[in-house]
Design a protein around this motif. Sequence first.
Motif, PDB file in Angstrom:
ATOM      1  N   CYS A  83     -41.313  37.810 -61.765  1.00 14.56           N
ATOM      2  CA  CYS A  83     -41.239  36.357 -61.553  1.00 14.56           C
ATOM      3  C   CYS A  83     -42.519  35.841 -60.902  1.00 14.56           C
ATOM      4  CB  CYS A  83     -40.029  36.014 -60.675  1.00 14.56           C
ATOM      5  SG  CYS A  83     -38.428  36.356 -61.435  1.00 14.56           S
ATOM      6  N   TYR A  84     -43.041  36.597 -59.945  1.00 17.65           N
ATOM      7  CA  TYR A  84     -44.248  36.186 -59.234  1.00 17.65           C
ATOM      8  C   TYR A  84     -45.437  36.085 -60.181  1.00 17.65           C
ATOM      9  CZ  TYR A  84     -47.977  36.224 -55.723  1.00 17.65           C
ATOM     10  OH  TYR A  84     -49.078  35.914 -54.963  1.00 17.65           O
ATOM     11  N   VAL A  85     -45.613  37.102 -61.026  1.00 19.05           N
ATOM     12  CA  VAL A  85     -46.727  37.106 -61.976  1.00 19.05           C
ATOM     13  C   VAL A  85     -46.585  35.949 -62.971  1.00 19.05           C
ATOM     14  CG1 VAL A  85     -47.815  38.394 -63.862  1.00 19.05           C
ATOM     15  CG2 VAL A  85     -47.169  39.575 -61.746  1.00 19.05           C
ATOM     16  N   ALA A  86     -45.360  35.713 -63.434  1.00 19.12           N
ATOM     17  CA  ALA A  86     -45.127  34.621 -64.391  1.00 19.12           C
ATOM     18  C   ALA A  86     -45.460  33.269 -63.782  1.00 19.12           C
ATOM     19  CB  ALA A  86     -43.672  34.652 -64.863  1.00 19.12           C
ATOM     20  N   GLN A 106     -44.952  29.919 -55.968  1.00 16.27           N
ATOM     21  CA  GLN A 106     -45.665  31.192 -55.862  1.00 16.27           C
ATOM     22  C   GLN A 106     -45.651  31.692 -54.417  1.00 16.27           C
ATOM     23  OE1 GLN A 106     -49.671  30.985 -57.403  1.00 16.27           O
ATOM     24  NE2 GLN A 106     -50.360  32.636 -56.079  1.00 16.27           N
ATOM     25  N   ARG A 107     -45.912  30.799 -53.468  1.00 18.08           N
ATOM     26  CA  ARG A 107     -45.905  31.193 -52.045  1.00 18.08           C
ATOM     27  C   ARG A 107     -44.500  31.568 -51.593  1.00 18.08           C
ATOM     28  NH1 ARG A 107     -49.495  26.740 -51.895  1.00 18.08           N
ATOM     29  NH2 ARG A 107     -47.821  25.343 -51.198  1.00 18.08           N
ATOM     30  N   THR A 108     -43.498  30.846 -52.086  1.00 18.27           N
ATOM     31  CA  THR A 108     -42.113  31.179 -51.731  1.00 18.27           C
ATOM     32  C   THR A 108     -41.744  32.574 -52.217  1.00 18.27           C
ATOM     33  OG1 THR A 108     -41.442  28.850 -51.816  1.00 18.27           O
ATOM     34  CG2 THR A 108     -39.698  30.499 -52.017  1.00 18.27           C
ATOM     35  N   LEU A 109     -42.106  32.881 -53.463  1.00 13.71           N
ATOM     36  CA  LEU A 109     -41.798  34.207 -54.003  1.00 13.71           C
ATOM     37  C   LEU A 109     -42.561  35.304 -53.282  1.00 13.71           C
ATOM     38  CD1 LEU A 109     -40.257  32.779 -56.308  1.00 13.71           C
ATOM     39  CD2 LEU A 109     -41.222  34.474 -57.848  1.00 13.71           C
ATOM     40  N   LEU A 110     -43.769  35.005 -52.816  1.00 15.55           N
ATOM     41  CA  LEU A 110     -44.540  35.992 -52.065  1.00 15.55           C
ATOM     42  C   LEU A 110     -43.830  36.352 -50.761  1.00 15.55           C
ATOM     43  CD1 LEU A 110     -47.151  37.618 -52.111  1.00 15.55           C
ATOM     44  CD2 LEU A 110     -48.260  35.742 -50.874  1.00 15.55           C
ATOM     45  N   LEU A 111     -43.252  35.344 -50.105  1.00  7.81           N
ATOM     46  CA  LEU A 111     -42.473  35.612 -48.894  1.00  7.81           C
ATOM     47  C   LEU A 111     -41.214  36.412 -49.218  1.00  7.81           C
ATOM     48  CD1 LEU A 111     -42.793  32.200 -47.009  1.00  7.81           C
ATOM     49  CD2 LEU A 111     -43.715  34.402 -46.282  1.00  7.81           C
TER      50      LEU A 111
END
Length: 311
Positions: free
Chosen positions: A205-208, A228-233
Amino acid sequence: MSGNSTEQKILKGNDPVRLNLTTALVQVLVWPFVYINLFMYFTYRKKPALQAEPRYVLFAQTLLADSALFIMTDFVVITIHVHLLLPLPFCIPVVVSSQALALVSPTLITAMCLERYVAICFPLRHVDVFTPTRTVFMSVAVWFLSYLRPFLDLCILFTTMPKGYMNRLNFCYYEILLVARWHMVMRGNLSVLNYLVLLSILFFCYVAIIRVARRASGADRQAASKGQRTLLLHLLQLFMCTLEVFCPYIESQVFLIDIDLFIVVRYFNFLAFTILSRAITPLIYGVRDEKFHAAMKEFMLQKRSKVHFGH
């Protein structure tokens, strides 16, 4: 090593000063997070607009699961603090529920990331994919599957436990369900596999979303960058949950070396990987999410006005 000898070693290894300090530290960390989680949950319940959005529905479930997990694990810490050994028929429901609650949050976080992935990468299909009914069904499925795994462990226990095992007194930790060595190894392997699958989904999901952010412009680019920042967390949070899977392996080896060190390592693992890893979720949605943050401020002002009016 028998269960009774294990309990005796832990009791002998509990230095009173260290035990008081670690127990006090657990209370300082656990109860503020329980309060914050419940405050955020009641904020969600008071706002119909939040209840209409799938990510907040899933988020509310993590708040409930984490709060219940904190309370139950704190109960176990207190029983160790007062050297209280409990009957197995009492401990088993406690450890089964605790294990299920520990599985709920990472799985729901993955579902929340999938929801963000669909919202950002396929915005026109998001409304059709994450309908209110499907979101509720997803939540129910997560809770069911989370309880299924410890329930299977319980079934294996009933087929492998020695005679008179249920008459023992124990501390309430999950290893009481793992009588057979092969069962312990199987559980460990399944746990690692489970978290690797969840991490793989989050990474996908992050890469997409990164790709969408690079192609987008204006408001779409800003939304993708925020997602993107939310998924990184969330990746960081799930990575810490994954490290928690390896804790029993480390603890079992340390236990053979030094019982005092074992107790220190177990408390550290609990604080770092059980409590702090789950503290990231309120940070993401309570501070970074503008809509939920505004709802919290409004709910707090309403409570304050009621208190002043009452006086």
